[in-house]
Design an enzyme around this catalytic site. Structure first.
Site, PDB file in Angstrom:
ATOM      1  CB  CYS A  76      37.414  25.030  77.720  1.00 55.71           C
ATOM      2  SG  CYS A  76      38.579  24.628  78.560  1.00 55.71           S
TER       3      CYS A  76
ATOM      4  CB  CYS B 284      37.684  21.369  75.399  1.00 55.93           C
ATOM      5  SG  CYS B 284      36.446  21.753  77.013  1.00 55.93           S
TER       6      CYS B 284
ATOM      7  CG  ASP C 251      15.723  52.298  49.690  1.00 52.79           C
ATOM      8  OD1 ASP C 251      15.226  51.627  50.344  1.00 52.79           O
ATOM      9  OD2 ASP C 251      16.984  52.558  49.366  1.00 52.79           O
TER      10      ASP C 251
ATOM     11  CG  ASP D 146      11.886  50.222  53.387  1.00 53.65           C
ATOM     12  OD1 ASP D 146      10.600  50.483  53.172  1.00 53.65           O
ATOM     13  OD2 ASP D 146      13.092  50.612  52.507  1.00 53.65           O
TER      14      ASP D 146
ATOM     15  CG  ASP E 129      11.135  50.111  49.053  1.00 47.48           C
ATOM     16  OD1 ASP E 129       9.973  50.667  49.192  1.00 47.48           O
ATOM     17  OD2 ASP E 129      12.140  50.836  49.469  1.00 47.48           O
TER      18      ASP E 129
END
Length: 757
Positions: A36, A33, A645, A649, A442
């Site tokens: 735990c 649980c 990409d 950036d 971009d």
């Protein structure tokens, strides 16, 4: 099969150079649980050598940051002392955890079945045959093994917790059923004790047995449901074949995937999956790489080209040399990223963990108050009511539903993303995505294909053939050293014109503008208009007019010049992706402001923005300007997503609230970004944001039901309705409700799997 097997996080190690600590991850077994997980986490945090630790109940995994030299065995011993186990073997950790979980599941299944068989007659006698001769004695004999053999784990774990002054769900079950059993045994042996006081000698064997059986059944159903939340990882792992055909001493030999070493020559036949990353050495074929690129069209492969694990060979046969195996392959990295994301905690989970940590002690306190209140104000049968209500309070409280509410939704959400080519690095970005109201794109590689091609070139009329030939080689040498994609396009074009590589002096990258180098004591430049403007280089009218006409066609112009005049101009076109306009329109329909940033000139930026329907854009932007632009939007109170990409950036990606990298971009951009799209299709962006919204909605629903269940259930169990309606909750009903609450939360999370993005 229930096992979460491969979905669990394999033990890994990674030194943190900035802090000097070592970060390690381990599978954990034996947790039943959310409390735990809190116990294991607090135990690890107090183990000598541990700086920080975290435990995820849903993925059954733990991570620690430890001082170098801290023994894994010491961590394992600490966790074992509180009733759980840490799997520290570096070899086959996943398999060992899978075996342990499968054994735990099978054991739980048997115990539940046998407990149910013994509980059934107890229930019938207790509910319908109360006056039966020797009824109490029969029930006692049948209930004892249900509690102390088939339900022994509740008592063993509760004792281990108590030794460390901790408590979890097992504590509540052991306390409630133990008290009911002891009370009933006393009544069975000494019924006259109650009769002499004018009270009925009730026993509660059936309540204790039914509670243990129902909670065991609930745990069984919960384990089965949890196994389904990790199906995305299983699908990813299933992309690899289990056996591999290699060439050894001139013969084909079939070996298991785990035996493949870098350098092995692997044979792939039509229709087979490629097992590891490598380089093709003979043969040709078309390979379906949609798994890593999202592109549906198979890619032609010939000698010298790279192939990747998990992709599918279409027609021809070929041989390739293994370069990366196991976790080092691209597929291995994707699996690791998804596993880590599923194991990460959403911000809201930290609050829930705190509540789960104090939940059990608070429930025990409420049960004591309930008992005392009934004894004081209960009137006739005060003791019986006090006992039943306090037992009901202990049984109905469910910290599991609270603990499962967030991590199961995150697990399913991250898995759903992976199935839709969206790799999510951590839970925080998934939780934040739906709040995004401004998105910055971009241009190159994001809105456009990112495959620039030189379409035109014009040289200065004053140059003779010999000078031009020499300058072609010079420009080729200059652009060959640049890492910019536009420079690569120019170099490729000049390569076709048989340009030669010259030795340059003093080469320099000029960020956001181009490059410069010295050759024969003369300085040369290649870059954008800003660069030649800065250098105050002459640009004759014919070249200037031609450059303007290209820019109006959305082409990017590269200027090549010496220190005095422009020697040539080149037009580069980068086609807009087919899906860009539709994806941007979908984002705008969702009420999100879309911005486009580019280092390109104003005319090209305007032309591309017009094609895709973006009205807000900025041209000639330097890398640092992109980050500042994102920060400016954030200051206006906007939640900003950045999509890019390239290396240029990465600063803006780091600044944004939600960062999204295109899968074909640079490694740096993907390292920085919290989400990576393994497709070039921009439609994945609205899908990612929609997935975030649905995941957060599921988390909220789960938390609402988990809280409302406890908020309503505990007072009813305590007997607040009794003064008004004479209603008291039977402990057996409380046990059934508790078991169902966890199952309902996990089932609600699983609904995400079927949702449309």
């Amino acid at each position: 099969m229930m096992a979460q097997d491969k979905s669990t996080i394999e033990k890994s190690q990674d030194t943190q150079p900035d802090t000097g600590y070592v970060r390690k991850s381990f599978p954990v077994s034996g947790m039943s649980c959310a409390s735990c997980a809190v116990s294991v986490e607090s135990t690890l945090k107090t183990t000598p050598g541990v700086k920080e630790a975290g435990v995820n109940y849903a993925t059954q995994s733990a991570w620690v940051e430890v001082t170098p030299g801290t023994e894994d065995q010491a961590l394992q011993q600490a966790v074992r002392s509180v009733g759980y186990d840490l799997i520290i073997e570096s070899e086959n950790a996943q398999e060992k955890q899978a075996e342990a979980q499968q054994a735990q599941y099978e054991g739980l299944k048997k115990r539940t079945l046998y407990a149910a068989l013994l509980t059934l007659p107890v229930f019938i006698i207790g509910m319908f045959l109360m006056g039966m001769p020797w009824g109490n004695w029969i029930m006692m004999v049948l209930t004892a093994p249900v509690l102390f053999w088939f339900g022994r784990n509740f008592f063993v774990n509760a004792w281990k917790q108590a030794r460390h002054r901790q408590a979890n769900m097992d504590t509540l079950v052991a306390l409630s059923t133990g008290i009911a059993f002891v009370f009933s045994v006393f009544t069975t042996f000494y019924p006259e004790f109650w009769h002499s006081r004018g009270l009925p000698a009730h026993t509660y064997f059936e309540a204790a047995a039914v509670i243990v059986t129902l909670i065991s059944l609930g745990k069984l159903l919960e384990e089965r449901a949890k196994a389904n939340t990790s199906s995305a990882i299983k699908k990813l792992i299933g992309l690899q074949p289990k056996t591999v055909r290699i060439l050894a001493e001139g013969k084909e030999v079939e070996i298991s995937l785990s035996e493949v070493k870098p350098g092995a020559v692997i044979i792939v036949k039509p229709g087979e999956k490629i097992p590891v990353d490598g380089q093709l050495i003979s043969g040709t074929s078309y390979v379906d790489e949609s798994m890593i690129s999202g592109e549906p069209v198979p890619v032609y492969k010939q000698a010298g080209e790279a192939v990747y694990a998990g992709t599918v060979n279409q027609q021809g046969s070929f041989r390739f040399k293994a370069q990366k195996v196991g976790a080092e392959t691209m597929l291995g990295q994707i699996i690791k990223m998804v596993q880590e994301a599923q194991g990460s905690k959403a911000p809201v989970q930290r609050l829930v963990d705190k509540i789960a940590g104090i939940f059990v002690p608070a429930v025990i306190l409420i049960a004591l108050i309930t008992f005392a209140s009934w004894m004081v104000w209960g009137g006739e049968n005060a003791f019986t009511h006090a006992l039943l209500t306090s037992i009901s309070v202990l049984v109905i409280a469910c910290p599991c539903a609270l603990g499962l509410a967030t991590p199961t939704a995150i697990m399913v959400g991250v898995g759903k993303g992976a199935e839709n080519n969206i790799l999510i690095k951590d839970a925080e970005s998934l939780e934040l995505g739906h709040k995004v109201n401004a998105i910055v794109l971009d241009k190159t590689g994001t809105i456009t294909e990112g495959k620039p091609v030189v379409t035109d070139d014009v040289w200065n009329d004053s140059l003779n053939e010999g000078e031009r030939k020499k300058l072609v080689s010079l420009l080729y040498s200059l652009e060959k050293q640049s890492e910019h994609p536009l420079a690569a396009a120019v170099a490729k074009k000049l390569e076709e014109q048989s340009a030669a590589l010259l030795e340059l002096q003093a080469f320099e990258n000029l960020s956001g503008r181009g490059v410069q180098a010295t050759y024969d004591d003369q300085t040369y430049f290649a870059g954008n208009f800003q660069l030649i403007k800065e250098q105050q280089v002459d640009l004759d009218n014919a070249l200037s007019k031609r450059a303007k006409s290209w820019q109006q066609e959305a082409k990017t112009v590269i200027y090549f010049a010496n220190s005095k005049t422009v020697l040539a101009i080149m037009a580069i076109a980068d086609a807009v992706k087919v899906s860009s306009a539709e994806a941007i329109s979908r984002l705008q329909q969702q009420g999100i402001e879309v911005y486009m940033l580019t280092g390109d000139n104003e005319q090209t930026a305007a032309a591309v923005a017009g094609q895709v329907g973006v009205s807000r854009y900025q041209a000639e932007v330097l890398p640092s300007d992109k980050a500042e632009f994102v920060a400016k939007l954030q200051k206006q109170g906007k939640v900003v997503a950045m999509v890019g990409d390239g290396i240029n950036d990465s600063q803006a990606l780091a600044q944004a609230d939600v960062s999204i990298a295109m899968g074909k971009g640079t490694d740096i951009a993907m390292d920085v970004a919290k989400m990576t799209l393994i497709t070039s299709d921009l439609q994945a962006i609205p899908k990612a944001l929609k997935l975030s919204g649905k995941t957060v909605q599921t988390i909220k629903q789960n938390l609402f039901w988990a809280f409302i269940y406890n908020v309503i259930g505990i007072p009813i169990a305590a007997g607040v309705l009794y003064p008004f309606f004479g209603f008291l909750l039977d402990p057996m009903i409380a046990g059934a409700a508790m078991a169902l609450s966890s199952v309902s939360v996990v089932s609600n999370s699983l609904r995400l799997k079927g949702s449309k993005l």
